[in-house]
Design a protein around this motif. Structure first.
Motif, PDB file in Angstrom:
ATOM      1  N   PRO A   1       0.801  -1.223   0.000  1.00  0.00           N
ATOM      2  CA  PRO A   1       0.000   0.000   0.000  1.00  0.00           C
ATOM      3  C   PRO A   1       0.837   1.278   0.000  1.00  0.00           C
ATOM      4  O   PRO A   1       0.345   2.322  -0.421  1.00  0.00           O
TER       5      PRO A   1
ATOM      6  N   ASP B   1       3.068   1.884  -2.007  1.00  0.00           N
ATOM      7  CA  ASP B   1       3.238   2.222  -3.424  1.00  0.00           C
ATOM      8  C   ASP B   1       1.967   2.799  -4.042  1.00  0.00           C
ATOM      9  O   ASP B   1       1.983   3.244  -5.185  1.00  0.00           O
ATOM     10  N   TRP B   2       0.874   2.713  -3.317  1.00  0.00           N
ATOM     11  CA  TRP B   2      -0.432   3.138  -3.834  1.00  0.00           C
ATOM     12  C   TRP B   2      -1.091   4.046  -2.793  1.00  0.00           C
ATOM     13  O   TRP B   2      -1.923   3.594  -2.019  1.00  0.00           O
TER      14      TRP B   2
ATOM     15  N   LEU C   1      -3.567   5.498  -1.522  1.00  0.00           N
ATOM     16  CA  LEU C   1      -4.992   5.489  -1.833  1.00  0.00           C
ATOM     17  C   LEU C   1      -5.807   6.496  -1.039  1.00  0.00           C
ATOM     18  O   LEU C   1      -6.863   6.914  -1.488  1.00  0.00           O
TER      19      LEU C   1
ATOM     20  N   LEU D   1      -3.713   9.246  -5.787  1.00  0.00           N
ATOM     21  CA  LEU D   1      -4.233   8.121  -6.558  1.00  0.00           C
ATOM     22  C   LEU D   1      -5.710   8.281  -6.877  1.00  0.00           C
ATOM     23  O   LEU D   1      -6.160   7.857  -7.928  1.00  0.00           O
TER      24      LEU D   1
ATOM     25  N   ARG E   1      -3.392   4.858 -12.708  1.00  0.00           N
ATOM     26  CA  ARG E   1      -2.648   4.181 -11.634  1.00  0.00           C
ATOM     27  C   ARG E   1      -3.568   3.239 -10.847  1.00  0.00           C
ATOM     28  O   ARG E   1      -3.177   2.131 -10.502  1.00  0.00           O
ATOM     29  N   LEU E   2      -4.779   3.669 -10.610  1.00  0.00           N
ATOM     30  CA  LEU E   2      -5.750   2.820  -9.929  1.00  0.00           C
ATOM     31  C   LEU E   2      -6.065   1.584 -10.780  1.00  0.00           C
ATOM     32  O   LEU E   2      -6.199   0.481 -10.260  1.00  0.00           O
TER      33      LEU E   2
ATOM     34  N   GLN F   1      -3.980   0.121 -12.764  1.00  0.00           N
ATOM     35  CA  GLN F   1      -2.824  -0.772 -12.603  1.00  0.00           C
ATOM     36  C   GLN F   1      -2.984  -1.648 -11.362  1.00  0.00           C
ATOM     37  O   GLN F   1      -2.717  -2.846 -11.391  1.00  0.00           O
ATOM     38  N   LEU F   2      -3.414  -1.035 -10.263  1.00  0.00           N
ATOM     39  CA  LEU F   2      -3.639  -1.788  -9.038  1.00  0.00           C
ATOM     40  C   LEU F   2      -4.733  -2.831  -9.257  1.00  0.00           C
ATOM     41  O   LEU F   2      -4.579  -3.998  -8.882  1.00  0.00           O
TER      42      LEU F   2
ATOM     43  N   LEU G   1      -6.599   0.068   0.525  1.00  0.00           N
ATOM     44  CA  LEU G   1      -6.250  -0.781  -0.621  1.00  0.00           C
ATOM     45  C   LEU G   1      -7.383  -1.766  -0.920  1.00  0.00           C
ATOM     46  O   LEU G   1      -7.766  -1.945  -2.073  1.00  0.00           O
TER      47      LEU G   1
END
Length: 191
Positions: free
Chosen positions: A44, A46-47, A49, A54, A60-61, A63-64, A92
Motif C-alpha cells: 500500500p 506504493d499506492w 490510496l 491516486l 494508476r488505480l 494498474q492496481l 487498498l
C-alpha cells in the motif's frame, strides 16, 4: 494454464520503520520454499490510496486493479494497530471490489500479545463482504520483534514454519478449486 498459483502478497503497514518488511520477507521465503506459487508483492505504500494522488489518477488505480485481478489468491501480512488493522490496508481493499471475489485470502499477522489475531478477525468480516474466502489457518506472531534475529529469520522457527506449511497447503487447495470454479462459471454469472 500455468499450474503455479499467482499469489499476491499484500503488505498491511505503511508506517515508517515498519516491521512488516521483515515479516513479509520471511513469508515470501516460506512460500518459495513450499513451491507452487508465483509471488507478486503489493505494498500500500506504493499506492497512496487515501490521499488525492491516486484518487485522481485513474490509470494508476487501474494498474492496481489489474494486479489484484491477476491473482489467484492473496496472502495478507498485517500488524495489529490499536486492536485493529491498519487504515492503508483498508484503503487498498476498498479501492477495488471485484478482484477479491471468489478467491482465497490467508493471513500472517503480528503484534503484541495477540499476535495480530484481532486484526485478522476484523479483516475476515471485510473480506467476507467482498465475497472472498478467508482461510481458518493463519500464522500469528506474538511479540514478533523479539522472535526474529538480525538476519530476518525466526530464532525458534518450528511452530511458525509448521503453521505456514499448513496455511500454504490449504491455500493451494482453495486457490486451485476456486480457479477451476471461476473458469467453469464466472462468479458474477452465478447469481
Amino acid at each position: 494454464m500455468n499450474s503455479d498459483i499467482r499469489l499476491a502478497l499484500i503488505y498491511g503497514s505503511t508506517r515508517e520503520g515498519r516491521f512488516c518488511d521483515v515479516v513479509a520477507d520471511w513469508a515470501q521465503r516460506r512460500v518459495q520454499r513450499h513451491g507452487g506459487y508465483a509471488v507478486e508483492r503489493i505494498d500500500p505504500a506504493d499506492w497512496p490510496l487515501a490521499g488525492p494522488l491516486l484518487r485522481g489518477d485513474e490509470a494508476r488505480l487501474q494498474q492496481l486493479r489489474q494486479r489484484l485481478h491477476g491473482a489467484d489468491a492473496f496472502l495478507v501480512v498485517t500488524p495489529e494497530y490499536n486492536h485493529g488493522y491498519p487504515a492503508p490496508l483498508k484503503a487498498l481493499i476498498d479501492a477495488c471490489y471485484e478482484p477479491w471475489r471468489a478467491k482465497p485470502v490467508a493471513f500472517v499477522s503480528y503484534g503484541a500479545s495477540s499476535g495480530g489475531m484481532r486484526a485478522v478477525e476484523q479483516l475476515r468480516q471485510v473480506y467476507g463482504e467482498l465475497h472472498a474466502v478467508t482461510l481458518r489457518d493463519c500464522v500469528h506472531l506474538m511479540h514478533a520483534r523479539r522472535l526474529f534475529g538480525a538476519d530476518g529469520e525466526l530464532r525458534d522457527p518450528q511452530a511458525a514454519h509448521e503453521a505456514m506449511s499448513v496455511l500454504l497447503a490449504r491455500l493451494g487447495w482453495w486457490s486451485r478449486a476456486l480457479r477451476e470454479a471461476r473458469s467453469v462459471l464466472p462468479y458474477e454469472a452465478a447469481a
